[in-house]
Scaffold this motif. Structure first.
Motif, PDB file in Angstrom:
ATOM      1  N   TRP A 250       7.586  13.610  -5.180  1.00 18.18           N
ATOM      2  CA  TRP A 250       8.933  13.054  -5.205  1.00 18.18           C
ATOM      3  C   TRP A 250       9.976  14.164  -5.050  1.00 18.18           C
ATOM      4  CZ3 TRP A 250      10.703   7.915  -6.951  1.00 18.18           C
ATOM      5  CH2 TRP A 250       9.693   6.957  -6.889  1.00 18.18           C
ATOM      6  N   GLN A 251       9.744  15.299  -5.697  1.00 18.90           N
ATOM      7  CA  GLN A 251      10.630  16.459  -5.597  1.00 18.90           C
ATOM      8  C   GLN A 251       9.787  17.698  -5.357  1.00 18.90           C
ATOM      9  OE1 GLN A 251      13.223  16.757  -9.020  1.00 18.90           O
ATOM     10  NE2 GLN A 251      13.553  14.549  -9.112  1.00 18.90           N
ATOM     11  N   ILE A 252      10.171  18.480  -4.376  1.00 22.65           N
ATOM     12  CA  ILE A 252       9.461  19.723  -4.078  1.00 22.65           C
ATOM     13  C   ILE A 252      10.445  20.878  -4.182  1.00 22.65           C
ATOM     14  CG2 ILE A 252       7.733  18.615  -2.625  1.00 22.65           C
ATOM     15  CD1 ILE A 252       9.305  19.482  -0.194  1.00 22.65           C
ATOM     16  N   SER A 253       9.918  22.054  -4.533  1.00 25.35           N
ATOM     17  CA  SER A 253      10.776  23.218  -4.762  1.00 25.35           C
ATOM     18  C   SER A 253      11.435  23.652  -3.466  1.00 25.35           C
ATOM     19  CB  SER A 253       9.950  24.373  -5.348  1.00 25.35           C
ATOM     20  OG  SER A 253       8.875  24.688  -4.473  1.00 25.35           O
ATOM     21  N   ALA A 254      12.702  24.069  -3.576  1.00 16.71           N
ATOM     22  CA  ALA A 254      13.483  24.503  -2.422  1.00 16.71           C
ATOM     23  C   ALA A 254      13.455  26.022  -2.329  1.00 16.71           C
ATOM     24  CB  ALA A 254      14.916  24.006  -2.550  1.00 16.71           C
ATOM     25  N   TYR A 255      13.191  26.524  -1.139  1.00 17.57           N
ATOM     26  CA  TYR A 255      13.136  27.961  -0.915  1.00 17.57           C
ATOM     27  C   TYR A 255      14.445  28.392  -0.246  1.00 17.57           C
ATOM     28  CZ  TYR A 255       8.210  27.170  -1.837  1.00 17.57           C
ATOM     29  OH  TYR A 255       7.021  26.790  -2.418  1.00 17.57           O
TER      30      TYR A 255
ATOM     31  N   LEU B 242       0.827  -1.211   0.000  1.00 13.94           N
ATOM     32  CA  LEU B 242       0.000   0.000   0.000  1.00 13.94           C
ATOM     33  C   LEU B 242       0.862   1.263   0.000  1.00 13.94           C
ATOM     34  CD1 LEU B 242      -2.788  -1.059   2.545  1.00 13.94           C
ATOM     35  CD2 LEU B 242      -2.909  -1.025   0.041  1.00 13.94           C
ATOM     36  N   GLY B 243       1.941   1.263   0.781  1.00 14.37           N
ATOM     37  CA  GLY B 243       2.833   2.421   0.783  1.00 14.37           C
ATOM     38  C   GLY B 243       3.516   2.633  -0.553  1.00 14.37           C
ATOM     39  N   THR B 244       3.916   1.551  -1.197  1.00 10.13           N
ATOM     40  CA  THR B 244       4.532   1.673  -2.528  1.00 10.13           C
ATOM     41  C   THR B 244       3.554   2.208  -3.558  1.00 10.13           C
ATOM     42  OG1 THR B 244       5.977  -0.199  -1.997  1.00 10.13           O
ATOM     43  CG2 THR B 244       5.772   0.394  -4.305  1.00 10.13           C
ATOM     44  N   MET B 245       2.299   1.793  -3.450  1.00  8.83           N
ATOM     45  CA  MET B 245       1.278   2.311  -4.364  1.00  8.83           C
ATOM     46  C   MET B 245       1.059   3.806  -4.166  1.00  8.83           C
ATOM     47  SD  MET B 245      -2.637   0.919  -4.797  1.00  8.83           S
ATOM     48  CE  MET B 245      -2.004  -0.750  -4.989  1.00  8.83           C
ATOM     49  N   VAL B 246       1.028   4.230  -2.904  1.00  9.34           N
ATOM     50  CA  VAL B 246       0.852   5.659  -2.627  1.00  9.34           C
ATOM     51  C   VAL B 246       2.046   6.459  -3.157  1.00  9.34           C
ATOM     52  CG1 VAL B 246       0.710   7.360  -0.772  1.00  9.34           C
ATOM     53  CG2 VAL B 246      -0.675   5.305  -0.671  1.00  9.34           C
ATOM     54  N   ALA B 247       3.253   5.952  -2.917  1.00  7.63           N
ATOM     55  CA  ALA B 247       4.442   6.657  -3.391  1.00  7.63           C
ATOM     56  C   ALA B 247       4.521   6.698  -4.910  1.00  7.63           C
ATOM     57  CB  ALA B 247       5.694   5.988  -2.831  1.00  7.63           C
TER      58      ALA B 247
ATOM     59  N   GLU C 250      14.149  19.742  -3.348  1.00  8.84           N
ATOM     60  CA  GLU C 250      14.444  18.995  -2.134  1.00  8.84           C
ATOM     61  C   GLU C 250      13.727  17.646  -2.172  1.00  8.84           C
ATOM     62  OE1 GLU C 250      13.446  21.303   1.247  1.00  8.84           O
ATOM     63  OE2 GLU C 250      15.087  22.738   0.976  1.00  8.84           O
ATOM     64  N   ILE C 251      14.078  16.805  -1.202  1.00  8.97           N
ATOM     65  CA  ILE C 251      13.482  15.457  -1.120  1.00  8.97           C
ATOM     66  C   ILE C 251      12.033  15.576  -0.692  1.00  8.97           C
ATOM     67  CG2 ILE C 251      13.637  13.214   0.002  1.00  8.97           C
ATOM     68  CD1 ILE C 251      16.605  13.729   0.409  1.00  8.97           C
ATOM     69  N   GLY C 252      11.147  14.960  -1.489  1.00 10.31           N
ATOM     70  CA  GLY C 252       9.724  15.008  -1.186  1.00 10.31           C
ATOM     71  C   GLY C 252       9.276  13.908  -0.237  1.00 10.31           C
ATOM     72  N   GLU C 253       8.026  14.010   0.174  1.00 10.03           N
ATOM     73  CA  GLU C 253       7.478  13.035   1.126  1.00 10.03           C
ATOM     74  C   GLU C 253       7.359  11.645   0.527  1.00 10.03           C
ATOM     75  OE1 GLU C 253       6.228  15.934   0.471  1.00 10.03           O
ATOM     76  OE2 GLU C 253       6.128  17.097   2.352  1.00 10.03           O
ATOM     77  N   CYS C 254       7.118  11.565  -0.782  1.00 11.37           N
ATOM     78  CA  CYS C 254       6.963  10.244  -1.400  1.00 11.37           C
ATOM     79  C   CYS C 254       8.249   9.428  -1.360  1.00 11.37           C
ATOM     80  CB  CYS C 254       6.494  10.415  -2.853  1.00 11.37           C
ATOM     81  SG  CYS C 254       4.767  10.881  -3.006  1.00 11.37           S
ATOM     82  N   LEU C 255       9.391  10.102  -1.365  1.00  7.94           N
ATOM     83  CA  LEU C 255      10.648   9.362  -1.271  1.00  7.94           C
ATOM     84  C   LEU C 255      10.803   8.717   0.102  1.00  7.94           C
ATOM     85  CD1 LEU C 255      13.109  11.738  -3.143  1.00  7.94           C
ATOM     86  CD2 LEU C 255      11.975   9.666  -3.987  1.00  7.94           C
ATOM     87  N   TYR C 256      10.398   9.421   1.152  1.00 12.75           N
ATOM     88  CA  TYR C 256      10.428   8.831   2.494  1.00 12.75           C
ATOM     89  C   TYR C 256       9.444   7.671   2.607  1.00 12.75           C
ATOM     90  CZ  TYR C 256      13.020  13.040   3.818  1.00 12.75           C
ATOM     91  OH  TYR C 256      13.949  14.050   3.904  1.00 12.75           O
ATOM     92  N   VAL C 257       8.239   7.883   2.062  1.00 16.82           N
ATOM     93  CA  VAL C 257       7.229   6.818   2.103  1.00 16.82           C
ATOM     94  C   VAL C 257       7.671   5.610   1.289  1.00 16.82           C
ATOM     95  CG1 VAL C 257       4.846   6.233   1.515  1.00 16.82           C
ATOM     96  CG2 VAL C 257       5.356   8.439   2.535  1.00 16.82           C
ATOM     97  N   GLY C 258       8.256   5.872   0.112  1.00 18.54           N
ATOM     98  CA  GLY C 258       8.726   4.759  -0.714  1.00 18.54           C
ATOM     99  C   GLY C 258       9.863   3.986  -0.075  1.00 18.54           C
ATOM    100  N   LEU C 259      10.785   4.691   0.586  1.00 17.64           N
ATOM    101  CA  LEU C 259      11.886   4.008   1.261  1.00 17.64           C
ATOM    102  C   LEU C 259      11.379   3.136   2.407  1.00 17.64           C
ATOM    103  CD1 LEU C 259      14.928   3.594   1.706  1.00 17.64           C
ATOM    104  CD2 LEU C 259      14.912   5.663   3.121  1.00 17.64           C
ATOM    105  N   ALA C 260      10.498   3.694   3.236  1.00 21.60           N
ATOM    106  CA  ALA C 260       9.946   2.912   4.345  1.00 21.60           C
ATOM    107  C   ALA C 260       9.122   1.731   3.835  1.00 21.60           C
ATOM    108  CB  ALA C 260       9.096   3.811   5.239  1.00 21.60           C
ATOM    109  N   SER C 261       8.350   1.937   2.773  1.00 23.44           N
ATOM    110  CA  SER C 261       7.516   0.854   2.233  1.00 23.44           C
ATOM    111  C   SER C 261       8.373  -0.265   1.655  1.00 23.44           C
ATOM    112  CB  SER C 261       6.579   1.405   1.157  1.00 23.44           C
ATOM    113  OG  SER C 261       5.744   2.418   1.684  1.00 23.44           O
ATOM    114  N   ALA C 262       9.453   0.079   0.974  1.00 22.55           N
ATOM    115  CA  ALA C 262      10.336  -0.947   0.420  1.00 22.55           C
ATOM    116  C   ALA C 262      10.979  -1.785   1.522  1.00 22.55           C
ATOM    117  CB  ALA C 262      11.404  -0.292  -0.451  1.00 22.55           C
TER     118      ALA C 262
END
Length: 272
Positions: free
Chosen positions: A30-35, A19-24, A160-172
Motif C-alpha cells: 500500500w505504501q512503499i519507501s520513497a528514495y 479477486l483484485g480486491t482480495m489481492v489488494a 509513495e503510492i504502492g501497487e496495491c492502491l492501483y490494483v484496489g482502485l481498478a478492482s473497485a
C-alpha cells in the motif's frame, strides 16, 4: 439474449473485481519507501500494508512483521481494514446470489420475475462492495500524497503510492461496473418480459378473391347500333341474354377446371 450477455459480462467483471480486491487487501504494497534527497540507499525497501509491514533487502531477504495489537493502530488503518473485509464479504454474497439469479442457470427457473430480481440484488451487492473498497483506497492515496508534500516530515519517513492502491482502485471500479451491468440486465428483462415471440408466425390475411383467383369486375355493355339508331328494346334484351349466358358458361368452365385440379391428388401438406 442481450440481457443474458449483460448478465454474464457483469458477473465476470464483478468476480474479477472481487479477486483484485482480495489481492489488494492481503498484500502489503500500500505504501512503499520513497528514495528522494539524501535517502538514495536502495539496499533496503520498506513497505506497509493493512496487516503487516515488510522490509526487502538487496540480498533477497524479505521479512514481514505483522501488527500485534489491533487497538494500538491508527483509526484510519482500522477503518480501512473493516471496509475492505466488509467489501469482500459483500462480494462473496453477490457472487452466490448472482449465480442463482442469472438466466444461464437452472435455479429458480420457473419463478418468473423473481429470478431477474435476484440477479438485480446481486448487482446491487456488487455496487456496494465496490463502493466500500473504493473508500479506503482513495483515503490512503490522499494521505500518502498529503504526507509526501509536507515539509515538516523527514524525507526518510515519506512514502509513495504502492501497487496495491492501483490494483484496489481498478478492482473497485470494475466491481461497480459489473454490478451496474447486472442491474441493467435485470431492468431490461423486466421491461421486455411481455414482448415474447410466439412459436410460429400467422398467415397473412388476404383480400376477398374468387375460387379461381380471378378478379371480378362489373362492366356495362353499350350497343353502338342502339345508340346510333335509337332505342331498340328487343335487341337490348337479346344482347343482355347473350352476355348472361356467356358469363354463366365461363363460370361453369372455371368451376370444372378447379375441380379437376383438386382431383389430381397433389399433396401440399408438406409445404405448409
Amino acid at each position: 439474449m442481450a440481457s443474458m450477455a449483460l448478465e454474464l459480462m457483469g458477473f465476470f467483471l464483478g468476480l474479477l473485481g472481487t479477486l483484485g480486491t482480495m489481492v489488494a487487501t492481503v498484500l502489503p504494497y500500500w505504501q512503499i519507501s520513497a528514495y528522494i534527497g539524501s535517502n538514495i540507499v536502495t539496499a533496503v525497501a520498506n513497505m506497509r500494508g493493512l496487516w503487516m509491514e515488510c522490509v526487502y533487502q538487496s540480498t533477497g531477504a524479505f521479512q514481514c512483521d505483522t501488527y500485534n495489537s489491533m487497538l494500538a493502530l491508527p483509526a484510519d488503518l482500522q477503518a480501512s481494514r473493516a471496509l475492505m473485509v466488509i467489501s469482500l464479504v459483500l462480494s462473496i454474497f453477490a457472487v452466490a446470489i448472482s449465480s442463482v439469479g442469472m438466466q444461464c442457470t437452472v435455479c429458480l427457473d420457473g419463478a418468473g420475475t423473481v429470478k431477474s430480481r435476484v440477479a438485480g440484488t446481486g448487482g446491487g451487492l456488487f455496487l456496494a462492495s465496490g463502493f466500500l473498497a473504493l473508500i479506503p483506497v482513495a483515503w490512503t492515496t490522499h494521505e500518502v500524497v498529503q504526507t509526501f508534500y509536507q515539509p515538516s516530515v523527514p524525507q526518510s519517513m515519506k512514502f509513495e503510492i504502492g501497487e496495491c492502491l492501483y490494483v484496489g482502485l481498478a478492482s473497485a471500479l470494475v466491481t461497480m461496473l459489473g454490478g451496474a451491468l447486472l442491474s441493467a440486465s435485470c431492468c431490461e428483462d423486466q421491461n421486455g418480459r411481455g414482448r415474447r415471440n410466439g412459436p410460429g408466425y400467422p398467415y397473412p390475411v388476404g383480400g376477398a378473391m374468387t375460387g379461381t383467383g380471378t378478379r371480378m369486375t362489373s362492366q356495362t355493355y353499350r350497343n353502338p347500333a342502339s345508340q346510333q339508331g335509337g332505342p331498340n328494346p328487343s335487341r337490348g334484351q337479346t344482347l343482355q341474354a347473350l352476355v348472361r349466358s356467356a358469363s354463366e358458361s365461363s363460370q361453369s368452365t372455371n368451376h370444372n377446371t378447379h375441380r379437376s385440379k383438386k382431383n389430381t391428388g397433389y399433396d401440399i401438406t408438406g409445404y405448409v
